[in-house]
Design an enzyme around this catalytic site. Structure first.
Site, short mmCIF file in Angstrom:
data_model
loop_
_atom_site.label_atom_id
_atom_site.label_comp_id
_atom_site.label_asym_id
_atom_site.label_seq_id
_atom_site.Cartn_x
_atom_site.Cartn_y
_atom_site.Cartn_z
N LYS A 136 78.86 -26.40 41.78
CA LYS A 136 78.55 -25.65 40.40
C LYS A 136 76.96 -25.61 40.38
O LYS A 136 76.57 -24.42 40.08
CB LYS A 136 79.17 -26.31 39.31
CG LYS A 136 78.71 -25.71 38.07
CD LYS A 136 79.44 -26.40 36.75
CE LYS A 136 78.76 -27.89 36.42
NZ LYS A 136 79.31 -28.37 35.41
N ASP A 154 82.02 -23.83 34.66
CA ASP A 154 82.10 -24.91 34.00
C ASP A 154 83.25 -24.86 32.91
O ASP A 154 84.23 -24.11 33.07
CB ASP A 154 80.89 -25.20 33.18
CG ASP A 154 80.53 -24.31 32.03
OD1 ASP A 154 81.31 -23.38 31.92
OD2 ASP A 154 79.53 -24.47 31.29
#
Length: 227
Positions: A136, A154
């Site tokens: 991420k 997320d």
């Protein structure tokens, strides 16, 4: 004998948004916010990398408060190494897991100095090899600092993607792969920011603000709020 006519139900929409609906969705988000940006404050790829690394299990507001104090003192790998781990902790002590994060920042800075001349590499493999940097974080840096068509998923983006039907998936990687596949090229660069902001301020976890949502007529979420 009289034939009984069985009433037919209106066809249900597919759980996943269709391509024309996805185009309409992002057209509206773009019209509302033509130039979306991350809420993390930074001026260089390195500052962004450190801010994203610090943001795990922390708010952008909290990270910004710390980096506003840290970056005027040390905002390069060499400067942070000179500052040292203990002094670094004093700048980020209000952020969750600051001890572990400080250690990762120092190790990351050392690698950047030793292997990349103090610059942030623009490849996924190199970024993910840095301590504390996962997929991420790498996606955020690649997209925001280097303009690559990556998608950092997320909790906000995961929620919005599943609720709306944009990219339903059981886990973060499945959603990421679908988003990259279904979002048209003209929107992909800014899609991460539009989706995270929409999830943060409109499609909130506990009570989504459906009456104020500009894509509510496209959204597949069955439990829309009335007020």
């Amino acid at each position: 004998m009289t034939q009984t006519t069985v009433p037919t139900r209106a066809p249900r929409r597919s759980r996943a948004l269709k391509r024309d609906e996805i185009i309409e969705m992002f057209s509206r988000l773009r019209e509302l916010n033509p130039h979306p940006k991350t809420e993390l404050e930074y001026s260089t790829p390195f500052e962004l990398l450190i801010a994203v690394l610090l943001s795990a299990q922390a708010t952008d507001v909290g990270v910004n408060k710390s980096t506003r104090r840290l970056y005027p003192v040390a905002n390069t790998p060499a400067a942070i190494l000179e500052l040292g781990e203990e002094k670094l902790k004093s700048y980020i002590s209000t952020i969750g897991l600051f001890n572990a994060k400080a250690g990762n920042v120092i190790k990351t800075c050392q690698i950047l100095v030793d292997q990349y001349g103090g610059e942030v590499p623009a490849s996924r493999e190199a970024l993910e090899a840095l301590p504390g940097v996962g997929r991420k974080t790498a996606n955020v840096v690649l997209n925001t600092a280097f303009g690559q068509p990556t998608m950092a998923v997320d909790t906000h983006i995961f929620r919005v993607s599943n609720r709306t039907g944009l990219a339903p998936g059981k886990d973060v990687r499945a959603v990421e792969d679908k988003l990259v596949k279904v979002i048209p090229d003209e929107f992909i660069h800014d899609a991460h920011h539009w989706l995270i902001l929409h999830g943060r301020y409109v499609c909130k976890a506990r009570k989504p603000d459906c009456p104020q949502c500009l894509i509510r007529d496209l959204c597949r979420y069955p439990d829309k709020t009335a007020t």
